[in-house]
Scaffold this motif. Structure first.
Motif, PDB file in Angstrom:
ATOM      1  N   UNK A  73       0.699  -1.105   0.196  1.00 56.74           N
ATOM      2  CA  UNK A  73       0.040   0.066  -0.012  1.00 56.74           C
ATOM      3  C   UNK A  73       0.837   1.314   0.069  1.00 56.74           C
ATOM      4  N   UNK A  74       1.820   1.358   0.729  1.00 50.93           N
ATOM      5  CA  UNK A  74       2.659   2.661   0.894  1.00 50.93           C
ATOM      6  C   UNK A  74       3.415   2.631  -0.405  1.00 50.93           C
ATOM      7  N   UNK A  75       3.983   1.609  -1.066  1.00 44.67           N
ATOM      8  CA  UNK A  75       4.679   1.723  -2.424  1.00 44.67           C
ATOM      9  C   UNK A  75       3.652   2.137  -3.547  1.00 44.67           C
ATOM     10  N   UNK A  76       2.863   1.242  -3.552  1.00 41.70           N
ATOM     11  CA  UNK A  76       1.983   1.249  -5.039  1.00 41.70           C
ATOM     12  C   UNK A  76       0.358   1.586  -4.983  1.00 41.70           C
ATOM     13  N   UNK A  77       0.059   2.107  -3.723  1.00 47.44           N
ATOM     14  CA  UNK A  77      -1.283   2.164  -3.782  1.00 47.44           C
ATOM     15  C   UNK A  77      -1.824   3.686  -3.417  1.00 47.44           C
ATOM     16  N   UNK A  79      -3.785   7.059  -2.064  1.00 45.59           N
ATOM     17  CA  UNK A  79      -3.001   8.145  -2.302  1.00 45.59           C
ATOM     18  C   UNK A  79      -1.657   7.977  -1.642  1.00 45.59           C
ATOM     19  N   UNK A  80      -1.210   6.920  -0.949  1.00 46.88           N
ATOM     20  CA  UNK A  80       0.141   6.549  -0.193  1.00 46.88           C
ATOM     21  C   UNK A  80       1.326   6.884  -1.314  1.00 46.88           C
ATOM     22  N   UNK A  81       1.251   5.982  -2.166  1.00 45.32           N
ATOM     23  CA  UNK A  81       2.262   5.892  -3.033  1.00 45.32           C
ATOM     24  C   UNK A  81       2.681   7.363  -3.370  1.00 45.32           C
ATOM     25  N   UNK A  82       1.603   8.463  -3.754  1.00 43.14           N
ATOM     26  CA  UNK A  82       1.993   9.808  -4.046  1.00 43.14           C
ATOM     27  C   UNK A  82       2.778  10.322  -3.104  1.00 43.14           C
ATOM     28  N   UNK A  83       2.252  10.170  -1.697  1.00 41.15           N
ATOM     29  CA  UNK A  83       2.856  11.102  -0.602  1.00 41.15           C
ATOM     30  C   UNK A  83       4.293  10.533  -0.270  1.00 41.15           C
ATOM     31  N   UNK A  84       4.384   9.064  -0.492  1.00 40.55           N
ATOM     32  CA  UNK A  84       5.621   8.386  -0.308  1.00 40.55           C
ATOM     33  C   UNK A  84       6.932   9.277  -1.334  1.00 40.55           C
ATOM     34  N   UNK A 272       6.140  12.296   7.369  1.00 41.29           N
ATOM     35  CA  UNK A 272       5.347  11.718   6.755  1.00 41.29           C
ATOM     36  C   UNK A 272       5.184  10.204   7.641  1.00 41.29           C
ATOM     37  N   UNK A 273       6.235   9.762   8.084  1.00 44.32           N
ATOM     38  CA  UNK A 273       6.212   8.467   9.135  1.00 44.32           C
ATOM     39  C   UNK A 273       5.445   8.877  10.286  1.00 44.32           C
ATOM     40  N   UNK A 294       6.694   1.916   6.605  1.00 49.05           N
ATOM     41  CA  UNK A 294       7.437   3.016   6.006  1.00 49.05           C
ATOM     42  C   UNK A 294       8.712   3.303   6.835  1.00 49.05           C
ATOM     43  N   UNK A 295       8.686   2.839   8.237  1.00 45.78           N
ATOM     44  CA  UNK A 295      10.114   2.964   8.952  1.00 45.78           C
ATOM     45  C   UNK A 295      10.980   1.879   8.624  1.00 45.78           C
TER      46      UNK A 295
END
Lengths: 321, 276
Positions: A73-77, A79-84, A272-273, A294-295
């Motif tokens: 989710x953090x890397x590919x989904x 809006x999380x991807x955009x934020x990451x 962000x984390x 994320x951590x």
């Protein structure tokens, strides 16, 4: 064993230890407390951070195994991807800008101080002063200076006839991040300066004299004598700047805000984390699972890059000398 | 040729003075503004204060929680550094002066911590400290800082202790000194310079830390200075005279200490980055 100085101590129950057992007991007394302490407050939390990233969370409770879902989710989904990705690139900008502005200037100052001009000791003490101050304090101080209407920076620009250059420094996307990076450079400049200077001082004076006798000018001395011989210090500063840039938190937090305003232009991974783990100021989107993921990602990224890069730079040190 | 050399010297001095101004001028402006009224700050930002009034400082000290934040920061910093020194000396003394199985392994175990950013483990720490009843306590913060500082302390102290000659303790042992007496009255005085380095190495970052209090301390009466500053800056957002006074008060103790101990500060804070 020394006898107790107290005369009337009833000595009935004192156990006599063999020297061997006594030594073991003494070593255990020394080693067990720090080891247990270190396990409880450092090792176990670090390992738990990894484990937690594989679970689904509701509030502070684990509700089930999630496999790699948090990472996905953090890397590919969205809006999380955009934020990451946005936060990651901002970290990269922070790192590159600090390398050029802060460390470049530090190297220049160190070379100047390396010639031991009059007042060197004084300059060293002054340049290092902000390093001792809290980022929070320095951040708030400069936030006042950078105020668009009544801040010192814009007032000064007006006073010298450059009023046209006055900006809402922290209020617009084009300048906010760079303003905060500048404050970081102001606060941290003394650190690389001192490290470079110590390296320059450890170079034998004969090298400089020999080069100058051969007719080298100052630029050539800096380029062909100083630069290769301070390579180990450069390695350390590059790596420390890299680690520091990717852990950047206090300054953007106090100068811009938890959500990385304006428009997430000052958002970085540590912010962000933190936001993911403990909630946004606007709208409580909080998730320990994605936070842990994320951590872990941030930790692995910094570790792998730092180790690889140290290897490469160390090899360069050997080649240069 | 002489003329050229002279102009180079002048140019170098100008550059160094320029950077000195860039560093000191903002500090000076912060201090000067703290003596002005808010109106005067806006009307006359660059000049000296019309009246040297301590009113802003008095207001900060009497009407805000600053004294409290100070006390809390002193307690947390002193406690953390003490804990780091005690635990650090215990571990490194055993590792540096005794041979036993697993010595090297244990040393590496502690050293591995240098690479560990404890901030990234803040979620497990949060859950763990909650369960231990250590959130909203100074003790909780001290434990975290001590864990963070221990690896570097073990590294610096072990390196130092290893350089001390064996004869010292052997002579003391023959004289009948106990192991504890050897550590306390022979070794410790000798490692004092290293203890100072470790102390400052941790003192400044702990005093300045913002992240862990932000996560673990919500109760106003327990907040440390950096966290308290965020409360204060919000409360007095429009009263710039008071804000500048508060920032000045917050910076002053560190600056005064630094002026007197600049050599130790510089050595302590760059320990690890500068090979001595």
């Amino acid at each position: 064993m020394a006898a107790s100085p107290r005369p009337a101590a009833p000595d009935t129950k004192r156990v006599r230890l063999s020297p061997r057992a006594g030594r073991t007991l003494w070593l255990a007394t020394l080693l067990v407390p720090p080891t247990v302490f270190f396990l409880v407050f450092e090792v176990i939390p670090m390992i738990s951070a990894l484990i937690y990233s594989f679970y689904r969370w509701e509030g502070i409770g684990r509700v089930g195994f999630a496999g790699f879902d948090n990472f996905r989710r953090v890397l590919f989904e969205q809006p999380f991807q955009g934020w990451t990705i946005n936060a990651f690139w901002n970290n990269v900008i922070v790192f590159l800008t600090l390398m050029v502005v802060q460390n470049g200037l530090a190297l220049f100052l160190a070379i100047l101080l390396g010639g031991n001009p009059r007042g060197t000791r004084f300059y060293q003490v002054v340049f290092f002063l902000p390093v001792t101050l809290a980022f929070v304090l320095v951040g708030f101080q400069w936030k006042l200076f950078l105020n668009p209407i009544i801040g010192l920076v814009n007032q000064m620009l007006g006073a010298v006839g450059l009023g046209a250059l006055a900006q809402p420094w922290l209020g617009q996307e084009s300048t906010a991040l760079f303003s905060i990076i500048f404050v970081n450079a102001w606060r941290w400049l003394g650190f690389p300066t001192i490290v470079f200077l110590a390296a320059i001082r450890s170079i034998p004076q004969d090298y400089f004299e020999a080069a100058r006798l051969d007719g080298a000018n100052e630029w050539h001395v800096a380029r062909h004598v100083t630069w290769p011989l301070i390579a180990p210090a450069v390695t350390i500063i590059v790596i420390l700047t890299f680690i520091g840039s990717f852990n950047w938190f206090d300054l953007p937090y106090v100068m811009a805000g938890l959500d990385g305003p304006p428009g997430r232009s000052t958002d970085v991974l540590a912010l962000y984390f933190y936001r993911t783990a403990f909630g946004e100021t606007a709208g409580a989107l909080q998730d320990f699972g994605r936070g842990s993921a994320l951590a872990v990602l941030l930790f692995l990224f910094v570790l792998v890059v730092a180790i690889t890069w140290t290897r490469i730079l160390r090899r360069r040190e050997v080649e240069l000398t | 040729m002489r003329w050229r050399r002279l102009s180079t010297v002048t140019l170098i001095q100008l550059l160094l003075i320029g950077n000195t101004v860039v560093i000191l001028y903002p500090m000076m402006m912060m201090g000067l503004s703290a003596f002005k009224s808010t109106r005067e700050i806006f009307r006359n930002p660059f000049g000296l204060p019309e009246v040297w009034s301590l009113a802003n400082f008095v207001r900060v000290w009497e009407q805000t929680n600053f004294p409290l934040y100070f006390r809390n920061s002193v307690i947390v910093t002193a406690g953390s550094v003490a804990l780091i020194l005690v635990l650090g000396v215990m571990a490194s003394y055993a590792l540096a002066r005794y041979e036993f199985r697993g010595n090297e392994l244990l040393y590496l175990f502690f050293l591995a911590g240098i690479m560990m950013p404890l901030k990234l483990a803040v979620i497990p720490l949060f859950i763990q400290l909650r369960a231990m009843g250590l959130t909203n306590t100074h003790l909780g913060l001290m434990c975290i800082y001590a864990a963070e500082g221990l690896p570097a302390a073990v590294f610096i102290l072990t390196g130092f202790l290893r350089t001390l000659p064996r004869d010292l303790e052997n002579a003391a042992r023959i004289d009948g000194a106990s192991e504890f007496q050897i550590l306390w009255s022979i070794m410790l005085p000798l490692v004092r310079p290293a203890l100072v380095i470790v102390g400052i190495y941790n003192l400044v970052p702990v005093w300045n830390d913002f992240f862990f209090p932000l996560v673990f301390v919500q109760r106003e009466s327990l907040k440390t200075l950096p966290l308290g500053l965020t409360v204060f800056m919000g409360q007095y957002a429009t009263d710039w005279a008071v804000l500048y006074a508060g920032l000045t008060i917050a910076a002053l103790p560190v600056i005064v200490l630094y002026v007197f101990l600049s050599r130790q500060f510089i050595a302590g804070l760059t320990a690890g980055a500068v090979k001595g």
